[in-house]
Design a protein around this motif. Structure first.
Motif, PDB file in Angstrom:
ATOM      1  N   ASP A   1     -95.263  64.796  11.151  1.00 14.07           N
ATOM      2  CA  ASP A   1     -94.604  63.636  10.541  1.00 14.07           C
ATOM      3  C   ASP A   1     -93.143  63.924  10.225  1.00 14.07           C
ATOM      4  OD1 ASP A   1     -97.023  62.363  10.634  1.00 14.07           O
ATOM      5  OD2 ASP A   1     -97.300  62.222   8.463  1.00 14.07           O
ATOM      6  N   TYR A   2     -92.833  65.183   9.964  1.00 11.75           N
ATOM      7  CA  TYR A   2     -91.506  65.546   9.469  1.00 11.75           C
ATOM      8  C   TYR A   2     -90.725  66.422  10.438  1.00 11.75           C
ATOM      9  CZ  TYR A   2     -94.140  63.963   5.478  1.00 11.75           C
ATOM     10  OH  TYR A   2     -94.932  63.210   4.650  1.00 11.75           O
ATOM     11  N   LEU A   3     -91.302  66.700  11.594  1.00 12.61           N
ATOM     12  CA  LEU A   3     -90.641  67.619  12.526  1.00 12.61           C
ATOM     13  C   LEU A   3     -89.387  67.009  13.137  1.00 12.61           C
ATOM     14  CD1 LEU A   3     -90.594  70.298  14.031  1.00 12.61           C
ATOM     15  CD2 LEU A   3     -92.100  69.277  15.758  1.00 12.61           C
ATOM     16  N   ALA A   4     -89.487  65.788  13.660  1.00 20.46           N
ATOM     17  CA  ALA A   4     -88.340  65.198  14.360  1.00 20.46           C
ATOM     18  C   ALA A   4     -87.146  65.042  13.437  1.00 20.46           C
ATOM     19  CB  ALA A   4     -88.729  63.840  14.957  1.00 20.46           C
ATOM     20  N   LEU A   5     -87.379  64.559  12.216  1.00 17.98           N
ATOM     21  CA  LEU A   5     -86.273  64.397  11.269  1.00 17.98           C
ATOM     22  C   LEU A   5     -85.692  65.751  10.881  1.00 17.98           C
ATOM     23  CD1 LEU A   5     -84.543  62.561   9.503  1.00 17.98           C
ATOM     24  CD2 LEU A   5     -86.292  62.772   7.714  1.00 17.98           C
ATOM     25  N   GLY A   6     -86.567  66.734  10.629  1.00 17.95           N
ATOM     26  CA  GLY A   6     -86.078  68.062  10.271  1.00 17.95           C
ATOM     27  C   GLY A   6     -85.237  68.684  11.371  1.00 17.95           C
ATOM     28  N   VAL A   7     -85.698  68.560  12.625  1.00 17.53           N
ATOM     29  CA  VAL A   7     -84.933  69.090  13.756  1.00 17.53           C
ATOM     30  C   VAL A   7     -83.619  68.315  13.906  1.00 17.53           C
ATOM     31  CG1 VAL A   7     -84.919  69.317  16.275  1.00 17.53           C
ATOM     32  CG2 VAL A   7     -86.934  69.987  14.979  1.00 17.53           C
TER      33      VAL A   7
ATOM     34  N   VAL B   1     -77.928  64.029  18.285  1.00 18.16           N
ATOM     35  CA  VAL B   1     -79.129  64.762  17.892  1.00 18.16           C
ATOM     36  C   VAL B   1     -79.717  64.175  16.613  1.00 18.16           C
ATOM     37  CG1 VAL B   1     -79.978  67.003  17.087  1.00 18.16           C
ATOM     38  CG2 VAL B   1     -78.430  66.888  19.049  1.00 18.16           C
ATOM     39  N   LEU B   2     -78.860  63.888  15.657  1.00 16.31           N
ATOM     40  CA  LEU B   2     -79.325  63.318  14.387  1.00 16.31           C
ATOM     41  C   LEU B   2     -79.980  61.964  14.596  1.00 16.31           C
ATOM     42  CD1 LEU B   2     -79.434  63.361  11.262  1.00 16.31           C
ATOM     43  CD2 LEU B   2     -77.150  62.308  11.293  1.00 16.31           C
ATOM     44  N   PHE B   3     -79.327  61.089  15.370  1.00 11.99           N
ATOM     45  CA  PHE B   3     -79.841  59.733  15.550  1.00 11.99           C
ATOM     46  C   PHE B   3     -81.165  59.723  16.313  1.00 11.99           C
ATOM     47  CE2 PHE B   3     -75.211  57.966  15.417  1.00 11.99           C
ATOM     48  CZ  PHE B   3     -75.113  58.387  14.097  1.00 11.99           C
ATOM     49  N   TRP B   4     -81.287  60.586  17.324  1.00 14.35           N
ATOM     50  CA  TRP B   4     -82.554  60.672  18.050  1.00 14.35           C
ATOM     51  C   TRP B   4     -83.665  61.194  17.137  1.00 14.35           C
ATOM     52  CZ3 TRP B   4     -84.752  59.645  22.832  1.00 14.35           C
ATOM     53  CH2 TRP B   4     -83.907  59.009  23.757  1.00 14.35           C
ATOM     54  N   GLY B   5     -83.335  62.151  16.277  1.00 10.88           N
ATOM     55  CA  GLY B   5     -84.336  62.667  15.350  1.00 10.88           C
ATOM     56  C   GLY B   5     -84.881  61.583  14.439  1.00 10.88           C
ATOM     57  N   VAL B   6     -83.977  60.744  13.900  1.00  8.73           N
ATOM     58  CA  VAL B   6     -84.403  59.654  13.029  1.00  8.73           C
ATOM     59  C   VAL B   6     -85.238  58.646  13.804  1.00  8.73           C
ATOM     60  CG1 VAL B   6     -83.586  57.723  11.625  1.00  8.73           C
ATOM     61  CG2 VAL B   6     -82.442  59.937  11.480  1.00  8.73           C
ATOM     62  N   ALA B   7     -84.804  58.281  14.997  1.00  3.09           N
ATOM     63  CA  ALA B   7     -85.530  57.292  15.794  1.00  3.09           C
ATOM     64  C   ALA B   7     -86.949  57.763  16.107  1.00  3.09           C
ATOM     65  CB  ALA B   7     -84.771  57.010  17.088  1.00  3.09           C
ATOM     66  N   ILE B   8     -87.084  59.000  16.546  1.00  2.00           N
ATOM     67  CA  ILE B   8     -88.418  59.524  16.879  1.00  2.00           C
ATOM     68  C   ILE B   8     -89.284  59.605  15.629  1.00  2.00           C
ATOM     69  CG2 ILE B   8     -89.667  61.553  17.721  1.00  2.00           C
ATOM     70  CD1 ILE B   8     -87.269  62.046  19.599  1.00  2.00           C
ATOM     71  N   ALA B   9     -88.693  60.014  14.505  1.00  2.00           N
ATOM     72  CA  ALA B   9     -89.449  60.097  13.251  1.00  2.00           C
ATOM     73  C   ALA B   9     -90.014  58.736  12.858  1.00  2.00           C
ATOM     74  CB  ALA B   9     -88.566  60.649  12.144  1.00  2.00           C
TER      75      ALA B   9
ATOM     76  N   GLU C   1     -91.643  48.535  12.587  1.00  2.00           N
ATOM     77  CA  GLU C   1     -91.100  49.874  12.362  1.00  2.00           C
ATOM     78  C   GLU C   1     -90.862  50.598  13.681  1.00  2.00           C
ATOM     79  OE1 GLU C   1     -92.097  53.958   9.842  1.00  2.00           O
ATOM     80  OE2 GLU C   1     -93.467  52.248   9.755  1.00  2.00           O
ATOM     81  N   PHE C   2     -91.819  50.504  14.601  1.00  2.00           N
ATOM     82  CA  PHE C   2     -91.663  51.195  15.886  1.00  2.00           C
ATOM     83  C   PHE C   2     -90.469  50.643  16.654  1.00  2.00           C
ATOM     84  CE2 PHE C   2     -92.277  52.269  20.263  1.00  2.00           C
ATOM     85  CZ  PHE C   2     -92.908  53.494  20.258  1.00  2.00           C
ATOM     86  N   THR C   3     -90.368  49.320  16.759  1.00  2.00           N
ATOM     87  CA  THR C   3     -89.320  48.727  17.586  1.00  2.00           C
ATOM     88  C   THR C   3     -87.936  48.902  16.969  1.00  2.00           C
ATOM     89  OG1 THR C   3     -89.816  46.563  16.611  1.00  2.00           O
ATOM     90  CG2 THR C   3     -90.823  47.074  18.728  1.00  2.00           C
ATOM     91  N   LEU C   4     -87.846  48.841  15.637  1.00  2.00           N
ATOM     92  CA  LEU C   4     -86.556  49.108  15.009  1.00  2.00           C
ATOM     93  C   LEU C   4     -86.157  50.570  15.192  1.00  2.00           C
ATOM     94  CD1 LEU C   4     -86.758  47.036  11.704  1.00  2.00           C
ATOM     95  CD2 LEU C   4     -85.223  46.643  13.630  1.00  2.00           C
ATOM     96  N   GLY C   5     -87.134  51.479  15.107  1.00  5.16           N
ATOM     97  CA  GLY C   5     -86.823  52.881  15.388  1.00  5.16           C
ATOM     98  C   GLY C   5     -86.335  53.058  16.813  1.00  5.16           C
ATOM     99  N   PHE C   6     -86.986  52.378  17.754  1.00  4.75           N
ATOM    100  CA  PHE C   6     -86.551  52.425  19.148  1.00  4.75           C
ATOM    101  C   PHE C   6     -85.166  51.823  19.304  1.00  4.75           C
ATOM    102  CE2 PHE C   6     -87.197  50.735  23.652  1.00  4.75           C
ATOM    103  CZ  PHE C   6     -86.915  51.945  24.239  1.00  4.75           C
ATOM    104  N   GLY C   7     -84.887  50.773  18.547  1.00  6.65           N
ATOM    105  CA  GLY C   7     -83.570  50.137  18.624  1.00  6.65           C
ATOM    106  C   GLY C   7     -82.424  51.058  18.242  1.00  6.65           C
ATOM    107  N   LEU C   8     -82.712  52.096  17.459  1.00  2.00           N
ATOM    108  CA  LEU C   8     -81.666  53.020  17.021  1.00  2.00           C
ATOM    109  C   LEU C   8     -81.079  53.840  18.162  1.00  2.00           C
ATOM    110  CD1 LEU C   8     -83.254  54.388  13.717  1.00  2.00           C
ATOM    111  CD2 LEU C   8     -81.566  52.551  13.971  1.00  2.00           C
ATOM    112  N   ILE C   9     -81.739  53.853  19.317  1.00  2.00           N
ATOM    113  CA  ILE C   9     -81.221  54.631  20.456  1.00  2.00           C
ATOM    114  C   ILE C   9     -80.929  53.713  21.634  1.00  2.00           C
ATOM    115  CG2 ILE C   9     -82.236  56.843  19.801  1.00  2.00           C
ATOM    116  CD1 ILE C   9     -84.632  56.205  21.579  1.00  2.00           C
ATOM    117  N   TRP C  10     -80.641  52.437  21.345  1.00  2.00           N
ATOM    118  CA  TRP C  10     -80.334  51.512  22.426  1.00  2.00           C
ATOM    119  C   TRP C  10     -78.844  51.217  22.442  1.00  2.00           C
ATOM    120  CZ3 TRP C  10     -83.773  51.599  25.943  1.00  2.00           C
ATOM    121  CH2 TRP C  10     -83.761  50.658  26.983  1.00  2.00           C
ATOM    122  N   THR C  11     -78.432  50.015  22.818  1.00  2.00           N
ATOM    123  CA  THR C  11     -77.013  49.688  22.967  1.00  2.00           C
ATOM    124  C   THR C  11     -76.323  49.597  21.608  1.00  2.00           C
ATOM    125  OG1 THR C  11     -77.584  47.357  23.017  1.00  2.00           O
ATOM    126  CG2 THR C  11     -77.350  48.481  25.138  1.00  2.00           C
TER     127      THR C  11
END
Length: 405
Positions: A186-192, A215-223, A265-275
């Motif tokens: 649960d906390y790996l992606a954000l921690g990385v 790297v930071l933004f992808w970590g948040v999105a995956i988390a 939550e999933f789609t907004l997280g995915f939106g963080l790595i889009w346009t």
């Protein structure tokens, strides 16, 4: 990469069109429509209600036959496509320019902000005491709390920031002595993501330094995408919150609200790595949602989500993006069709990849039927007779051994 969010009303009176939209109306409509059914989605259920990680998750097929899941996906795709259509035109460029003007003072100090926010977070969890990195990972070790204060101190110098990054990963690894790997995912992606940011922000090599926010933004999105799956795998974990705070669902039936909140939550997280426009509006919507969740869930929710909220502020500021997406050379109808195909395919791939990892890894660690006993399940999960488990308080502090072993 593309992805998207919402739209508004006409600018000049002849015809209604998502292309003829005032920037303020676009932003308000995107945020308002998203917040309307997603606010409680961001309260991390493990901090506030009983749970047991090694119980068998709800079969994934149950979600695939749930009409409300597909309605949520359809709404998300519609909103994403509308935002993409706006983004390549003057309205979208005006929205981005307006966001640039508002965020310029922070954009030029993005690194200072992120370092200060990270240090403040580790000071806060040092003050809370007795946890690894997040409220539900409890530990009796005082040394862990002091290590987190040392991580905060190391952030003030670029020379010691790599040590702080190493400390974050080390604490995650140390937590393995009390918690199962699957729980800690649960906390790996954000921690990385945070550790990667600190490491890359400290380097003088420009090629690596410029990747720190990516790297930071992808970590948040995956988390966020990973944590959203709890609403599909363990909807019963959320039942105590609904019982205690029925206003969270806005009157929507519980079994409709929970899967749609998971989709949000999933789609907004995915939106963080889009346009650019999509990720910035996604970040704004999520910031409003997280902030609104503080009122019903309190200080622990604010402290626990502080790192995600800090990163979302930077995504909304978008310090490194190329602001305006290029205007496509092909006819608009072809461009929109390709955008729809890209959004649909990418979202489908993300759902398949993340959900198959979640259910697959759970089965790998705990077996197809889970490892929890009937007694553990009755004590730590919802039942109509004992909504918080027999003898379990309404708001209970998780026991590392009970929930992870």
């Amino acid at each position: 990469m593309p992805f998207a969010l919402h739209r508004g009303s006409p600018v000049r009176g002849r015809r209604l069109s998502i292309i003829q939209t005032r920037p303020g109306q676009l932003l308000a409509t995107v945020v308002g429509a998203t917040v309307a059914f997603a606010v409680p989605a961001q309260a991390h259920v493990k901090w506030f209600a009983p749970y047991i990680v090694d119980a068998a998750p709800q079969p994934i097929g149950v979600n695939l036959t749930n009409v409300w899941f597909w309605i949520g996906i359809a709404l998300a795709l519609t909103v994403f496509l509308a935002t993409i259509a706006v983004e390549t035109r003057s309205v979208g460029r005006s929205v981005l320019a307006g966001m640039d003007r508002i965020s310029a003072p922070l954009a030029i100090r993005s690194d200072d902000f992120m370092r200060a926010a990270t240090a403040a977070f580790f000071v806060a969890i040092f003050a809370v005491g007795g946890v690894y990195l997040t409220p539900d990972l409890q530990t009796p070790s005082a040394l862990v709390s002091w290590a987190q204060l040392a991580i905060a101190a190391g952030i003030f110098s670029r020379k010691t920031m790599p040590l702080s990054a190493l400390g974050i990963i080390a604490l995650w690894l140390v937590a393995l002595k009390d918690y199962d790997v699957f729980h800690l995912l649960d906390y790996l992606a954000l921690g990385v993501g945070v550790a990667g940011y600190l490491l890359l922000a400290s380097t003088d090599d420009a090629r690596w330094h410029e990747k720190r926010f990516v790297v930071l933004f992808w970590g948040v999105a995956i988390a966020l995408m990973w944590s959203s799956l709890e609403k599909f795998a363990y909807p019963n974990w959320f039942y105590p919150l609904v019982e205690e705070k029925p206003f969270l669902t806005f009157g929507i039936p519980r079994d409709i609200f929970i899967p749609m909140a998971g989709v949000a939550e999933f789609t907004l997280g995915f939106g963080l790595i889009w346009t650019p426009l999509v990720r910035r509006l996604s970040a704004v919507a999520l910031l409003i949602i997280f902030t609104a969740a503080v009122y019903p869930f309190g200080r622990i929710d604010l402290v626990g989500h502080a790192m995600i909220m800090a990163a979302l502020i930077l995504i909304a500021v978008d310090p490194l993006s190329k602001r305006a997406a290029p205007v496509p050379r092909q006819p608009a109808a072809i461009a929109h069709a390709r955008s729809l195909a890209a959004v649909t395919m990418s979202l489908a791939l993300a759902l398949v990849a993340v959900s198959s990892s979640y259910w697959g890894l759970h089965a790998t660690f705990y077996g197809a039927n889970g490892r929890a006993t009937a007694g553990q399940i009755s004590t730590h999960t919802y039942s109509p007779e004992h909504p918080h488990g027999p003898g379990t308080p309404a708001i209970s502090k998780p026991d590392p051994q009970a929930h992870s072993q």
